[in-house]
Design a protein around this motif. Structure first.
Motif, PDB file in Angstrom:
ATOM      1  N   GLY A   9       0.813  -1.193   0.000  1.00 12.29           N
ATOM      2  CA  GLY A   9       0.000   0.000   0.000  1.00 12.29           C
ATOM      3  C   GLY A   9       0.855   1.256   0.000  1.00 12.29           C
ATOM      4  O   GLY A   9       2.079   1.196   0.137  1.00 12.29           O
ATOM      5  N   GLY A  10       0.198   2.404  -0.168  1.00 14.57           N
ATOM      6  CA  GLY A  10       0.928   3.659  -0.168  1.00 14.57           C
ATOM      7  C   GLY A  10       0.109   4.787  -0.734  1.00 14.57           C
ATOM      8  O   GLY A  10      -1.106   4.662  -0.911  1.00 14.57           O
ATOM      9  N   LEU A  11       0.792   5.887  -1.020  1.00 14.83           N
ATOM     10  CA  LEU A  11       0.177   7.085  -1.577  1.00 14.83           C
ATOM     11  C   LEU A  11       0.523   7.169  -3.060  1.00 14.83           C
ATOM     12  O   LEU A  11       1.695   7.054  -3.439  1.00 14.83           O
ATOM     13  CB  LEU A  11       0.690   8.320  -0.848  1.00 14.83           C
ATOM     14  CG  LEU A  11       0.260   9.681  -1.398  1.00 14.83           C
ATOM     15  CD1 LEU A  11      -1.251   9.854  -1.280  1.00 14.83           C
ATOM     16  CD2 LEU A  11       0.997  10.801  -0.660  1.00 14.83           C
ATOM     17  N   LEU A  18      -0.627   0.589  -8.254  1.00 11.69           N
ATOM     18  CA  LEU A  18      -0.011  -0.063  -7.094  1.00 11.69           C
ATOM     19  C   LEU A  18      -0.259  -1.557  -7.215  1.00 11.69           C
ATOM     20  O   LEU A  18      -1.256  -1.989  -7.815  1.00 11.69           O
ATOM     21  CB  LEU A  18      -0.620   0.426  -5.779  1.00 11.69           C
ATOM     22  CG  LEU A  18      -0.205   1.784  -5.227  1.00 11.69           C
ATOM     23  CD1 LEU A  18      -1.041   2.110  -3.988  1.00 11.69           C
ATOM     24  CD2 LEU A  18       1.274   1.811  -4.885  1.00 11.69           C
ATOM     25  N   ARG A  19       0.639  -2.348  -6.624  1.00 14.03           N
ATOM     26  CA  ARG A  19       0.409  -3.784  -6.541  1.00 14.03           C
ATOM     27  C   ARG A  19       0.462  -4.190  -5.070  1.00 14.03           C
ATOM     28  O   ARG A  19       1.496  -4.013  -4.412  1.00 14.03           O
ATOM     29  CB  ARG A  19       1.428  -4.588  -7.328  1.00 14.03           C
ATOM     30  CG  ARG A  19       1.050  -6.067  -7.391  1.00 14.03           C
ATOM     31  CD  ARG A  19       1.969  -6.892  -8.259  1.00 14.03           C
ATOM     32  NE  ARG A  19       3.186  -7.297  -7.562  1.00 14.03           N
ATOM     33  CZ  ARG A  19       3.895  -8.390  -7.861  1.00 14.03           C
ATOM     34  NH1 ARG A  19       3.492  -9.178  -8.837  1.00 14.03           N
ATOM     35  NH2 ARG A  19       5.002  -8.657  -7.202  1.00 14.03           N
ATOM     36  N   GLN A  82      -3.233  -6.232  -8.515  1.00 19.89           N
ATOM     37  CA  GLN A  82      -2.668  -5.182  -9.350  1.00 19.89           C
ATOM     38  C   GLN A  82      -3.739  -4.135  -9.583  1.00 19.89           C
ATOM     39  O   GLN A  82      -4.808  -4.452 -10.112  1.00 19.89           O
ATOM     40  CB  GLN A  82      -2.185  -5.745 -10.680  1.00 19.89           C
ATOM     41  CG  GLN A  82      -1.629  -4.704 -11.638  1.00 19.89           C
ATOM     42  CD  GLN A  82      -0.349  -4.070 -11.138  1.00 19.89           C
ATOM     43  OE1 GLN A  82       0.542  -4.759 -10.652  1.00 19.89           O
ATOM     44  NE2 GLN A  82      -0.249  -2.753 -11.248  1.00 19.89           N
ATOM     45  N   MET A  83      -3.453  -2.908  -9.189  1.00 24.03           N
ATOM     46  CA  MET A  83      -4.437  -1.830  -9.284  1.00 24.03           C
ATOM     47  C   MET A  83      -3.906  -0.760 -10.234  1.00 24.03           C
ATOM     48  O   MET A  83      -2.884  -0.130  -9.960  1.00 24.03           O
ATOM     49  CB  MET A  83      -4.689  -1.242  -7.894  1.00 24.03           C
ATOM     50  CG  MET A  83      -5.121  -2.269  -6.870  1.00 24.03           C
ATOM     51  SD  MET A  83      -5.567  -1.543  -5.272  1.00 24.03           S
ATOM     52  CE  MET A  83      -3.991  -0.880  -4.755  1.00 24.03           C
ATOM     53  N   ASN A  84      -4.599  -0.585 -11.344  1.00 22.58           N
ATOM     54  CA  ASN A  84      -4.232   0.414 -12.343  1.00 22.58           C
ATOM     55  C   ASN A  84      -5.314   1.484 -12.434  1.00 22.58           C
ATOM     56  O   ASN A  84      -6.435   1.283 -11.973  1.00 22.58           O
ATOM     57  CB  ASN A  84      -4.037  -0.243 -13.701  1.00 22.58           C
ATOM     58  CG  ASN A  84      -2.938  -1.282 -13.714  1.00 22.58           C
ATOM     59  OD1 ASN A  84      -1.950  -1.174 -12.973  1.00 22.58           O
ATOM     60  ND2 ASN A  84      -3.087  -2.293 -14.547  1.00 22.58           N
ATOM     61  N   SER A  85      -4.965   2.595 -13.048  1.00 21.63           N
ATOM     62  CA  SER A  85      -5.919   3.696 -13.247  1.00 21.63           C
ATOM     63  C   SER A  85      -6.642   4.043 -11.953  1.00 21.63           C
ATOM     64  O   SER A  85      -7.872   4.178 -11.917  1.00 21.63           O
ATOM     65  CB  SER A  85      -6.934   3.328 -14.344  1.00 21.63           C
ATOM     66  OG  SER A  85      -6.280   3.025 -15.554  1.00 21.63           O
TER      67      SER A  85
END
Length: 126
Positions: A9-11, A18-19, A82-85
């Motif tokens: 996680g992160g900003l 983010l993955r 995997q999180m894109n856009s």
């Protein structure tokens, strides 16, 4: 019993990626389905994605379909998101969870899952 530890996680700015990773220990990882959920401040924990024990079946919430991808590496006992856009509305604490009652199918309800990780914060700035 199983232990689940999330990371990644992160900003991130809107439109970024983010993955998340969730490492499992304590039970044969390839025998049960896994899910990702998220909880934003003031809201209930909600379903994001789930994957069957072999990785052959996956299900996504409508809000993340086409942007997020769930996968697993049974040799590493790890599930990924995997999180894109990314959008500001994706901001939440993300939890992975283990469903010992299912292997080839996946569940959407929090009550269907047996063990949970501690969560990892994802913040998307606009």
């Amino acid at each position: 019993q199983v232990q689940l530890v999330e990371s990644g996680g992160g900003l991130v700015q809107a439109g970024g990626s983010l993955r998340l990773s969730c490492a499992a220990s304590g039970r044969t990882f390839s025998s049960y389905a896994m899910g990702w959920f998220r909880q934003a401040p003031g809201k209930e924990r909600g379903f994001v994605a789930a994957i069957s024990s072999s990785g052959g079946n996956a299900l996504y919430a409508d809000s993340v379909k086409g942007r997020f991808t769930i996968s697993r590496d049974n040799a590493k006992s790890t599930v990924y998101l995997q999180m894109n856009s990314l959008k500001p509305e994706d901001t939440a604490v993300y939890y992975c969870a283990a469903d010992f009652g299912r292997s080839t199918v996946v569940a959407l309800r929090t009550n269907d899952y047996d063990y949970w990780g501690q969560g990892t914060q994802v913040t998307v700035s606009s």
